[in-house]
Design a protein around this motif. Structure first.
Motif, PDB file in Angstrom:
ATOM      1  N   TRP A  49       4.662  -6.064   0.376  1.00 37.78           N
ATOM      2  CA  TRP A  49       4.498  -5.363   1.650  1.00 37.78           C
ATOM      3  C   TRP A  49       3.021  -5.373   2.048  1.00 37.78           C
ATOM      4  O   TRP A  49       2.168  -4.937   1.290  1.00 37.78           O
ATOM      5  CB  TRP A  49       4.999  -3.934   1.537  1.00 37.78           C
ATOM      6  CG  TRP A  49       6.427  -3.838   1.114  1.00 37.78           C
ATOM      7  CD1 TRP A  49       6.901  -3.620  -0.140  1.00 37.78           C
ATOM      8  CD2 TRP A  49       7.577  -3.983   1.959  1.00 37.78           C
ATOM      9  NE1 TRP A  49       8.277  -3.611  -0.136  1.00 37.78           N
ATOM     10  CE2 TRP A  49       8.721  -3.827   1.132  1.00 37.78           C
ATOM     11  CE3 TRP A  49       7.754  -4.222   3.319  1.00 37.78           C
ATOM     12  CZ2 TRP A  49      10.015  -3.904   1.636  1.00 37.78           C
ATOM     13  CZ3 TRP A  49       9.036  -4.290   3.810  1.00 37.78           C
ATOM     14  CH2 TRP A  49      10.146  -4.138   2.978  1.00 37.78           C
ATOM     15  N   HIS A 161      10.360   1.739  -0.606  1.00 39.28           N
ATOM     16  CA  HIS A 161      10.484   0.596   0.314  1.00 39.28           C
ATOM     17  C   HIS A 161      11.248  -0.542  -0.344  1.00 39.28           C
ATOM     18  O   HIS A 161      12.097  -1.182   0.289  1.00 39.28           O
ATOM     19  CB  HIS A 161       9.102   0.114   0.770  1.00 39.28           C
ATOM     20  CG  HIS A 161       8.007   0.431  -0.172  1.00 39.28           C
ATOM     21  ND1 HIS A 161       7.986  -0.014  -1.476  1.00 39.28           N
ATOM     22  CD2 HIS A 161       6.899   1.187  -0.035  1.00 39.28           C
ATOM     23  CE1 HIS A 161       6.918   0.429  -2.089  1.00 39.28           C
ATOM     24  NE2 HIS A 161       6.233   1.177  -1.238  1.00 39.28           N
ATOM     25  N   ARG A 221      13.720  -5.587   6.654  1.00 34.76           N
ATOM     26  CA  ARG A 221      12.259  -5.519   6.512  1.00 34.76           C
ATOM     27  C   ARG A 221      11.656  -4.620   7.579  1.00 34.76           C
ATOM     28  O   ARG A 221      10.775  -3.792   7.296  1.00 34.76           O
ATOM     29  CB  ARG A 221      11.664  -6.916   6.600  1.00 34.76           C
ATOM     30  CG  ARG A 221      10.146  -6.959   6.582  1.00 34.76           C
ATOM     31  CD  ARG A 221       9.644  -8.387   6.777  1.00 34.76           C
ATOM     32  NE  ARG A 221       8.190  -8.426   6.824  1.00 34.76           N
ATOM     33  CZ  ARG A 221       7.463  -8.221   7.910  1.00 34.76           C
ATOM     34  NH1 ARG A 221       8.061  -7.937   9.067  1.00 34.76           N
ATOM     35  NH2 ARG A 221       6.137  -8.294   7.873  1.00 34.76           N
ATOM     36  N   GLN A 225       9.939  -0.711   7.014  1.00 40.65           N
ATOM     37  CA  GLN A 225       8.564  -0.387   7.396  1.00 40.65           C
ATOM     38  C   GLN A 225       8.536   0.820   8.344  1.00 40.65           C
ATOM     39  O   GLN A 225       7.655   1.678   8.238  1.00 40.65           O
ATOM     40  CB  GLN A 225       7.901  -1.600   8.037  1.00 40.65           C
ATOM     41  CG  GLN A 225       7.652  -2.731   7.050  1.00 40.65           C
ATOM     42  CD  GLN A 225       6.823  -3.853   7.650  1.00 40.65           C
ATOM     43  OE1 GLN A 225       5.615  -3.724   7.830  1.00 40.65           O
ATOM     44  NE2 GLN A 225       7.475  -4.957   7.969  1.00 40.65           N
TER      45      GLN A 225
END
Length: 277
Positions: A49, A161, A221, A225
């Motif tokens: 990330w 995440h 994804r 985020q």
């Protein structure tokens, strides 16, 4: 004779204690083994990330797309209780866009002058709307299980995440011999392997205005985020503040060192001599 009897009694008690300890240890080992075997879960891999670096920031294009995925897919069951519309300004949308998005939702307000509750268009200071009026309604609509709030989901899970991304992209057919309820879906990243939530993402499930291909992995994804931002809206400001403080501390240390050397230079370089009287 008395000493011999005492010695035999102690030896018998010692043997009994050893036997009891061995039995307790075997039972504890057996219970521990059963506990670990019941936790059939696959740990998610570590993904690169870009916003996790010390000097890195969020990809705000991904945040905007992630909000779109949340609003069009996730918001049908999950809420963002701790996020207000105004917090999106300057992050995913402009102030004007945020105000326009808020007006599309109706919120309950009041009481008015007659003591009645009324509905009005949401304003930027209002909370993001919940898909259900109360927890009981949410549980009744989902087979008795209330869908969790996603405001701090990424922060509430270890390596959140990575976990959420792996969960969203990890649905598959259950392996042979895996026993689970027919109403559950198999996902190896969920504890136990059986999850009530069906696969929420589909290829081209949303249409990105910027032309980004809306694959399952891209949607996952982007929404991960966005959920990381909702978990830590102050992350970028915190990094900026930390950088300012660390720079200030660095120059303070340099200044303190120089001042110390200057202040003590006359003392450290002097020579003391003694003369006999």
């Amino acid at each position: 004779a008395m000493a011999s009897q005492l010695k035999n009694a102690l030896q018998n008690n010692r043997a009994a204690l050893y036997a009891t300890g061995a039995a307790v240890g075997a039972a504890a080992a057996s219970a521990t083994t059963v506990t670990f075997m019941s936790e059939s879960v696959l740990h998610p891999p570590s993904y690169p990330w870009r916003h996790r670096g010390w000097f890195a920031s969020f990809d705000h294009g991904a945040l905007r797309r992630g909000f779109q995925v949340y609003r069009e897919v996730c918001a049908t069951c999950h809420s963002l209780e701790f996020i207000r519309w105004r917090e999106l300004a300057g992050v995913t949308h402009t102030k004007e866009e945020v105000a326009a998005l808020a007006k599309e939702c109706m919120v309950m307000d009041g009481p008015d002058k007659e003591g009645e509750m009324f509905e009005r268009p949401a304003k930027p200071y209002d909370k993001m709307p919940s898909p259900y009026e109360n927890d009981q309604q949410g549980a009744a609509a989902n087979g008795g299980a209330l869908p969790p709030d996603l405001s701090v989901m990424v922060g509430a899970r270890h390596e959140g995440h990575d976990y959420v991304f792996a969960l969203l992209t990890g649905y598959m057919d259950k392996p042979a011999g895996k026993e689970m309820m027919e109403t559950l879906n198999y996902n190896p990243y969920f504890p136990g392997g059986g999850i009530a939530m069906p696969p929420p993402l589909q290829d081209d499930g949303v249409e990105y205005p910027d032309g980004t291909p809306a694959t399952i992995s891209q949607q996952a994804r982007d929404v991960v985020q966005f959920l990381h931002w909702s978990s830590e809206p102050e992350l970028e400001d915190r990094k900026k503040t930390a950088m300012l403080y660390m720079t200030s501390i660095f120059f303070m240390i340099l200044g303190s060192g120089y001042h110390k050397r200057w202040k003590w230079s006359s003392v450290k370089t002097r020579k003391i001599a003694y003369v006999k009287s």
